[in-house]
Design a protein around this motif. Structure first.
Motif, PDB file in Angstrom:
ATOM      1  N   LEU A 414       2.775  19.574   4.891  1.00 52.47           N
ATOM      2  CA  LEU A 414       2.342  20.405   3.759  1.00 52.47           C
ATOM      3  C   LEU A 414       2.735  21.865   3.934  1.00 52.47           C
ATOM      4  N   ALA A 415       2.851  22.296   5.184  1.00 54.62           N
ATOM      5  CA  ALA A 415       3.220  23.684   5.439  1.00 54.62           C
ATOM      6  C   ALA A 415       4.612  24.006   4.890  1.00 54.62           C
ATOM      7  N   GLY A 416       5.396  22.996   4.630  1.00 57.58           N
ATOM      8  CA  GLY A 416       6.700  23.220   4.008  1.00 57.58           C
ATOM      9  C   GLY A 416       6.605  23.559   2.535  1.00 57.58           C
ATOM     10  N   TRP A 417       5.433  23.314   1.921  1.00 52.59           N
ATOM     11  CA  TRP A 417       5.259  23.552   0.493  1.00 52.59           C
ATOM     12  C   TRP A 417       4.211  24.624   0.187  1.00 52.59           C
ATOM     13  N   MET A 418       3.273  24.864   1.110  1.00 53.27           N
ATOM     14  CA  MET A 418       2.149  25.768   0.874  1.00 53.27           C
ATOM     15  C   MET A 418       2.060  26.791   2.001  1.00 53.27           C
ATOM     16  N   GLU A 419       1.661  27.991   1.653  1.00 47.47           N
ATOM     17  CA  GLU A 419       1.608  29.055   2.650  1.00 47.47           C
ATOM     18  C   GLU A 419       0.359  28.984   3.511  1.00 47.47           C
ATOM     19  N   ASP A 420      -0.759  28.530   2.946  1.00 46.11           N
ATOM     20  CA  ASP A 420      -2.037  28.604   3.655  1.00 46.11           C
ATOM     21  C   ASP A 420      -2.575  27.193   3.900  1.00 46.11           C
ATOM     22  N   VAL A 421      -2.117  26.595   4.979  1.00 41.43           N
ATOM     23  CA  VAL A 421      -2.552  25.249   5.350  1.00 41.43           C
ATOM     24  C   VAL A 421      -3.312  25.333   6.663  1.00 41.43           C
ATOM     25  N   GLN A 422      -4.567  24.914   6.630  1.00 41.96           N
ATOM     26  CA  GLN A 422      -5.364  24.800   7.851  1.00 41.96           C
ATOM     27  C   GLN A 422      -5.525  23.313   8.157  1.00 41.96           C
ATOM     28  N   GLU A 423      -5.335  22.945   9.404  1.00 45.68           N
ATOM     29  CA  GLU A 423      -5.472  21.540   9.767  1.00 45.68           C
ATOM     30  C   GLU A 423      -6.406  21.402  10.957  1.00 45.68           C
ATOM     31  N   ILE A 424      -7.294  20.429  10.860  1.00 47.97           N
ATOM     32  CA  ILE A 424      -8.176  20.082  11.980  1.00 47.97           C
ATOM     33  C   ILE A 424      -7.858  18.648  12.391  1.00 47.97           C
ATOM     34  N   ARG A 425      -7.551  18.471  13.660  1.00 44.27           N
ATOM     35  CA  ARG A 425      -7.252  17.142  14.174  1.00 44.27           C
ATOM     36  C   ARG A 425      -8.499  16.554  14.814  1.00 44.27           C
ATOM     37  N   ILE A 426      -8.811  15.330  14.438  1.00 38.32           N
ATOM     38  CA  ILE A 426      -9.992  14.645  14.956  1.00 38.32           C
ATOM     39  C   ILE A 426      -9.574  13.296  15.520  1.00 38.32           C
ATOM     40  N   SER A 427     -10.453  12.669  16.230  1.00 35.52           N
ATOM     41  CA  SER A 427     -10.222  11.310  16.692  1.00 35.52           C
ATOM     42  C   SER A 427     -10.265  10.351  15.507  1.00 35.52           C
ATOM     43  N   ALA A 428      -9.572   9.227  15.627  1.00 32.00           N
ATOM     44  CA  ALA A 428      -9.680   8.195  14.588  1.00 32.00           C
ATOM     45  C   ALA A 428     -11.100   7.643  14.518  1.00 32.00           C
ATOM     46  N   GLU A 429     -11.869   7.844  15.569  1.00 30.71           N
ATOM     47  CA  GLU A 429     -13.295   7.490  15.577  1.00 30.71           C
ATOM     48  C   GLU A 429     -14.088   8.745  15.943  1.00 30.71           C
ATOM     49  N   PRO A 430     -14.196   9.703  15.006  1.00 25.36           N
ATOM     50  CA  PRO A 430     -14.784  11.002  15.322  1.00 25.36           C
ATOM     51  C   PRO A 430     -16.275  10.915  15.643  1.00 25.36           C
ATOM     52  N   ASP A 431     -16.683  11.763  16.593  1.00 26.48           N
ATOM     53  CA  ASP A 431     -18.107  11.825  16.927  1.00 26.48           C
ATOM     54  C   ASP A 431     -18.770  12.897  16.070  1.00 26.48           C
ATOM     55  N   GLN A 432     -20.069  13.068  16.240  1.00 26.20           N
ATOM     56  CA  GLN A 432     -20.822  13.987  15.398  1.00 26.20           C
ATOM     57  C   GLN A 432     -20.359  15.426  15.573  1.00 26.20           C
ATOM     58  N   GLU A 433     -19.973  15.796  16.790  1.00 29.34           N
ATOM     59  CA  GLU A 433     -19.498  17.159  17.029  1.00 29.34           C
ATOM     60  C   GLU A 433     -18.222  17.439  16.236  1.00 29.34           C
ATOM     61  N   GLU A 434     -17.293  16.461  16.212  1.00 31.36           N
ATOM     62  CA  GLU A 434     -16.063  16.639  15.439  1.00 31.36           C
ATOM     63  C   GLU A 434     -16.373  16.721  13.948  1.00 31.36           C
ATOM     64  N   ILE A 435     -17.283  15.880  13.491  1.00 33.30           N
ATOM     65  CA  ILE A 435     -17.648  15.878  12.071  1.00 33.30           C
ATOM     66  C   ILE A 435     -18.228  17.230  11.665  1.00 33.30           C
TER      67      ILE A 435
END
Length: 539
Positions: A414-435
């Motif tokens: 998406l960064a190739g199309w939009m200037e302001d992209v924020q991304e958060i990477r989580i586990s495929a099985e996220p815990d409560q802290e990640e959520i």
């Protein structure tokens, strides 16, 4: 290739394909070739580094067999495409998986991308691919097939499967259609347990068997068995791999299949846990298998060899049965690999940007595949506003779920199309802290894109909980995009916009980003059914 010149041990050896655990021939594979006259080898990611290394490994293995005065080896792999590909290298074309191809609704794409895959495998010394997967995935709870299937329509699976078989075999790669008589309508992973398909024979002929019948008409070289119980065909509670009614009665006699029958790996729990690897090998050959696959453990491999030899010497298996299987094996080896050079070779692989025709095709296929299922006024994104992308990472490895070394996340794309992209990477099985971390970041964003990832039968609980809590926040745009199994919408029905990508590979993330940014249209057709109540407003 004269069977009369082979000893009993050499004939039995030809009936085995085995794996090992290194980048060069190790003691395990040397012993199997030199002492047991092994007929074939299977590669996994543990055998793959640089492509030149793979080509050299293939040549070294063939040289070992030749030095032992044995026949050329099958060198096999599970290079299905998409989410199941053992060779993960930037110089290897990232071929779409079956469900991605099914979503294009164009079997010509399946043929064209399979030609590319076959051409590259040949350069690596690979001569057999355990593909295509011809299972008709009509069970959303299937934990092991999913996107490895072309879809839920048996006729379309048949057409795409035939195209793949034709492409592989035109280029000299033996195709192995799997998993006969069909692993699609199961809710148990045969790697972990025994599954049963309860349908009657009429239904099996109309759905599960149809793609295999088409494959036989296409003269497929190999058919791989399923470790699945079929009561309509076999009265005993045993999987198809061990059933004479399935392999000889149905496949050989009723469907008049003349090619090679190979088992799925006998170390899978459906066989090893309930029957044992040695007894499983004997029963599989009694049932009608020509080739036995034992992928991992040397002790299991030796146990299987010795069990088959003992069964022949005791008269339990007649040597005539062995001879008929080996005659089929020799005929296929003569056809496909008799003239294979047993010397080191350097594959002529080009960098991705140096293969513009391949790049164009794979980009085209990805755009024709990504499917817009539901949109309640959420698309496209406003490219002048910030967007938060939530990206689930594959952090653990299974037989059908392997992390990639070259990752292009949706945020990257998406960064190739939009200037302001924020991304958060989580586990495929996220815990409560990640959520909680995601929810805090999302609370200040007007646009949120949630990539979902399901490898098993349902969306992991953490991803589901995250989606439900995002729905409670006030976003002007909230979009979910599945990056593997398309059924995620059934678990998060309130999501106002939903797209299916069928895989999280770079071409598909680039296509998805283009669609989200309003630069392209999603042209794919959903190859499986979702809960229709979730599809209000679908395009």
């Amino acid at each position: 290739m004269d069977i009369s010149k082979l000893t009993l041990e050499q004939k039995i050896g030809q009936m085995f394909i085995c794996g090992f655990h290194s980048l060069v021939p190790d003691d395990q594979i040397r012993k199997l070739i030199q002492d047991y006259h092994l007929g074939g080898v299977i590669y996994f990611r543990r055998n793959i580094d640089e492509l030149e290394q793979v080509a050299s490994l293939s040549a070294s293995l063939q040289n070992l067999a030749a030095a032992n005065e044995d026949l050329p080896l099958w060198i096999a792999i599970d290079q299905e495409g998409g989410m199941v590909a053992r060779i993960d290298h930037k110089k290897m074309s990232r071929i779409p998986g079956n469900m991605s191809l099914g979503a294009t609704d164009n079997p010509e794409y399946s043929y064209e991308v399979s030609l590319i895959s076959a051409e590259e495998m040949v350069q690596l010394g690979i001569n057999m691919n355990f593909a295509p997967c011809l299972d008709v995935n009509n069970n959303p709870q299937n934990p092991v097939i999913g996107v490895r299937s072309f879809g839920e329509n048996a006729d379309k699976v048949s057409e795409h499967g035939a195209a793949v078989i034709r492409a592989f075999q035109e280029k000299g790669i033996s195709a192995a259609a799997k998993h006969f008589p069909g692993h699609g309508d199961t809710s148990v992973d045969s790697h972990m347990g025994l599954a049963t398909v309860e349908h009657d024979l009429d239904r099996l002929q109309q759905v599960e068997l149809k793609p295999f019948i088409k494959a036989i008409q296409e003269n497929v070289d190999v058919i791989m068995t399923a470790h699945v119980i079929f009561p309509a065909i076999e009265s005993e509670p045993i999987p198809a791999t061990l059933s004479r009614s399935v392999l000889t009665g149905l496949l050989r006699e009723d469907l008049t299949y003349k090619g090679i029958i190979v088992t799925d790996c006998l170390e899978m729990h459906a066989i090893a846990k309930f029957f044992g690897v040695g007894e499983g090998a004997v029963k599989a050959i009694e049932a009608g298998s020509d080739v036995v696959l034992v992928s991992h453990t040397l002790s299991d491999q030796i146990e299987a060899f010795e069990a088959v030899k003992s069964a022949v010497l005791s008269g339990r298996i007649s040597e005539n049965t062995i001879d008929r299987a080996v005659e089929r094996i020799l005929a296929l080896k003569q056809k496909r690999i008799a003239d294979l050079p047993a010397s080191d070779a350097s594959p002529v692989f080009l960098e991705r940007h140096e293969k513009p025709e391949v790049d164009r095709l794979l980009k085209e296929v990805s755009l024709k595949s990504v499917t817009l299922v539901k949109d309640q006024g959420q698309l496209p994104l406003n490219i002048n506003e910030q967007v938060l992308v939530i990206w689930p990472e594959v952090r653990s490895e299974t037989q059908v779920d392997e992390p990639w070394t070259e990752v292009v996340t949706l945020g990257d794309a998406l960064a190739g199309w939009m200037e302001d992209v924020q991304e958060i990477r989580i586990s495929a099985e996220p815990d409560q802290e990640e959520i909680e971390k995601v929810l805090i970041a999302a609370s200040s964003c007007t646009q949120v894109v949630l990539a979902t990832y399901t490898a098993g039968s349902s969306l992991p609980e953490g991803q589901r909980a995250l989606a439900e809590q995002l729905l409670q926040q006030n976003h002007s745009k909230l979009i979910a995009a599945s990056t593997r199994n398309p059924y995620d919408l059934n678990d998060i029905p309130g999501i106002p916009a939903y797209l299916c990508c069928y895989e999280n590979t770079p071409y598909f993330m680039e296509a998805l980003a283009s669609i989200l940014a309003g630069q392209s249209k999603a042209e794919g057709k959903l190859p499986v059914s979702l809960d229709e109540s979730n599809m209000v407003g679908a395009n």
